[in-house]
Design a protein around this motif. Structure first.
Motif, mmCIF file in Angstrom:
data_model
loop_
_atom_site.group_PDB
_atom_site.id
_atom_site.type_symbol
_atom_site.label_atom_id
_atom_site.label_comp_id
_atom_site.label_asym_id
_atom_site.label_seq_id
_atom_site.Cartn_x
_atom_site.Cartn_y
_atom_site.Cartn_z
ATOM 1 N N LEU A 77 7.077 8.561 -81.600
ATOM 2 C CA LEU A 77 7.453 8.671 -80.261
ATOM 3 C C LEU A 77 7.477 7.771 -79.300
ATOM 4 N N SER A 78 7.467 6.728 -79.927
ATOM 5 C CA SER A 78 7.056 5.434 -79.062
ATOM 6 C C SER A 78 8.133 5.203 -77.770
ATOM 7 N N GLY A 79 9.484 5.608 -78.122
ATOM 8 C CA GLY A 79 10.543 5.733 -77.177
ATOM 9 C C GLY A 79 10.116 6.493 -76.170
ATOM 10 N N ALA A 80 9.252 7.422 -76.155
ATOM 11 C CA ALA A 80 9.110 8.532 -75.219
ATOM 12 C C ALA A 80 8.022 7.853 -74.343
ATOM 13 N N GLY A 81 7.183 6.682 -74.288
ATOM 14 C CA GLY A 81 6.675 6.288 -73.677
ATOM 15 C C GLY A 81 5.027 6.585 -73.923
ATOM 16 N N ALA A 82 3.813 6.264 -73.348
ATOM 17 C CA ALA A 82 2.545 6.827 -73.698
ATOM 18 C C ALA A 82 2.402 7.857 -72.899
ATOM 19 N N PRO A 83 2.062 8.934 -73.419
ATOM 20 C CA PRO A 83 2.167 10.343 -72.702
ATOM 21 C C PRO A 83 0.448 10.272 -72.162
ATOM 22 N N ASP A 84 -0.014 10.892 -71.024
ATOM 23 C CA ASP A 84 -1.038 11.419 -70.364
ATOM 24 C C ASP A 84 -1.650 12.665 -71.124
ATOM 25 N N CYS A 85 -0.466 13.501 -71.573
ATOM 26 C CA CYS A 85 -0.963 14.833 -72.174
ATOM 27 C C CYS A 85 0.188 15.029 -73.281
ATOM 28 N N LEU A 86 -0.325 15.682 -74.334
ATOM 29 C CA LEU A 86 0.494 16.094 -75.310
ATOM 30 C C LEU A 86 0.243 17.530 -75.387
ATOM 31 N N TYR A 87 1.309 18.360 -75.582
ATOM 32 C CA TYR A 87 1.392 19.749 -76.114
ATOM 33 C C TYR A 87 2.210 19.735 -77.359
ATOM 34 N N VAL A 88 1.377 20.364 -77.917
ATOM 35 C CA VAL A 88 2.048 20.295 -79.657
ATOM 36 C C VAL A 88 2.150 21.302 -80.071
ATOM 37 N N MET A 89 3.491 21.850 -80.647
ATOM 38 C CA MET A 89 3.757 23.016 -81.546
ATOM 39 C C MET A 89 4.004 22.801 -82.907
ATOM 40 N N VAL A 90 3.051 23.193 -83.883
ATOM 41 C CA VAL A 90 3.277 23.219 -85.431
ATOM 42 C C VAL A 90 3.769 24.301 -85.971
ATOM 43 N N THR A 91 4.990 24.262 -86.758
ATOM 44 C CA THR A 91 5.746 25.643 -87.274
ATOM 45 C C THR A 91 5.431 25.291 -88.779
ATOM 46 N N MET A 92 5.204 26.316 -89.497
ATOM 47 C CA MET A 92 5.266 26.265 -90.893
ATOM 48 C C MET A 92 6.073 27.426 -91.607
ATOM 49 N N LYS A 93 6.448 27.430 -92.809
ATOM 50 C CA LYS A 93 6.903 28.725 -93.315
ATOM 51 C C LYS A 93 6.170 29.939 -93.234
ATOM 52 N N LYS A 94 4.767 29.396 -93.643
ATOM 53 C CA LYS A 94 3.735 30.507 -93.616
ATOM 54 C C LYS A 94 2.453 29.944 -93.043
ATOM 55 N N MET A 95 1.941 30.404 -91.802
ATOM 56 C CA MET A 95 0.762 29.724 -91.093
ATOM 57 C C MET A 95 -0.449 30.733 -91.551
ATOM 58 N N ARG A 96 -0.894 30.251 -92.646
ATOM 59 C CA ARG A 96 -2.065 30.763 -93.052
ATOM 60 C C ARG A 96 -3.326 30.301 -92.592
ATOM 61 N N PRO A 97 -4.444 31.192 -92.449
ATOM 62 C CA PRO A 97 -5.727 30.849 -91.721
ATOM 63 C C PRO A 97 -6.278 29.421 -92.131
ATOM 64 N N VAL A 98 -6.048 28.949 -93.518
ATOM 65 C CA VAL A 98 -6.586 27.798 -93.829
ATOM 66 C C VAL A 98 -5.734 26.439 -93.280
ATOM 67 N N TRP A 99 -4.551 26.670 -92.902
ATOM 68 C CA TRP A 99 -3.710 25.875 -91.903
ATOM 69 C C TRP A 99 -3.947 25.963 -90.843
ATOM 70 N N ALA A 100 -4.060 26.951 -90.240
ATOM 71 C CA ALA A 100 -4.428 27.175 -88.771
ATOM 72 C C ALA A 100 -5.650 26.044 -88.602
ATOM 73 N N SER A 101 -6.511 26.411 -89.268
ATOM 74 C CA SER A 101 -7.932 25.727 -89.220
ATOM 75 C C SER A 101 -7.513 24.319 -89.502
ATOM 76 N N ALA A 102 -6.935 23.676 -90.249
ATOM 77 C CA ALA A 102 -6.733 22.437 -90.594
ATOM 78 C C ALA A 102 -5.837 21.723 -89.586
ATOM 79 N N VAL A 103 -4.753 22.463 -89.156
ATOM 80 C CA VAL A 103 -3.907 21.961 -88.131
ATOM 81 C C VAL A 103 -4.700 21.512 -86.804
ATOM 82 N N THR A 104 -5.189 22.692 -86.394
ATOM 83 C CA THR A 104 -6.156 22.502 -85.122
ATOM 84 C C THR A 104 -6.921 21.239 -85.104
#
Length: 203
Positions: A77-104
């Protein structure tokens, strides 16, 4: 969500074989998908081969590798410049609890605030996208076709306005295989026509 020019919203579609990254900030008129550099898979960034097995085995190395991978994604994302704040949405085919914990946990290790982390599976993402379009586009049946390596899956979103509030459902309606077994020795031209036929059979 995005109030300042140097705040960035990032969408990461995390899949077993490849990952896509899209970002938006107020400098842009619309979201931009990050190019991977390969002409054959322009927007497909290779997911580390051992990532899914390590995370699903709930190993510390899985979370570490996921944090490293997210770091490499953010570097794109270097072309977007250095952000002060990131908002991140992660999508997966199935967001199982093990993935929710690991992603967070992995995103927190990349200095993303927990309140700025959002998680969805593909069906939720489909639902939210359609519901944010004009009503006349989703008032009837809407289809999503998911093309994976070896099959095409058809999903249908339907709104039942007979109930108050309206009842909305997303269901898998059908799938067809487009693997080598289905090809069964066809030459390239025959196989293109057969794949078209199989896709049209789902409509």
């Amino acid at each position: 969500m995005i109030n300042e020019l140097n705040e960035i919203a990032v969408g990461i579609d995390l899949c077993r074989k490849s990952t896509q990254i899209t970002f938006y900030n107020r400098k842009n008129t619309e979201p931009k998908t990050v190019a991977a550099g390969s002409e054959n898979s322009k927007y497909q960034i290779e997911t580390p081969k051992e990532l899914f097995s390590l995370v699903e085995e709930e190993t510390e190395r899985g979370t570490e590798l996921l944090a490293e991978f997210f770091g490499s994604c953010f570097e794109r994302l270097s072309g977007a410049g250095a952000p002060d704040c990131l908002y991140v949405m992660v999508t997966m085919k199935k967001m199982r609890p093990v993935w929710a914990s690991a992603v967070t946990e992995a995103l927190k290790r990349r200095n993303v605030l927990e309140e700025n982390i959002y998680l969805q599976d593909h069906r939720e993402s489909f639902f939210n996208y359609v519901m944010n379009q004009r009503k006349d586009l989703w008032n009837y049946h809407v289809a999503l076709f998911e093309y994976e390596t070896d099959r095409i899956t058809a999903w249908e979103l339907a709104v039942d306005n007979r109930t108050k509030p309206a009842f909305v459902r997303v269901e898998e309606k059908s799938h067809v295989f487009v693997d080598e077994k289905a090809r069964s020795g066809m030459d390239e031209e025959q196989w293109k026509k057969e794949k078209d036929r199989r896709f049209l059979s789902q409509i």
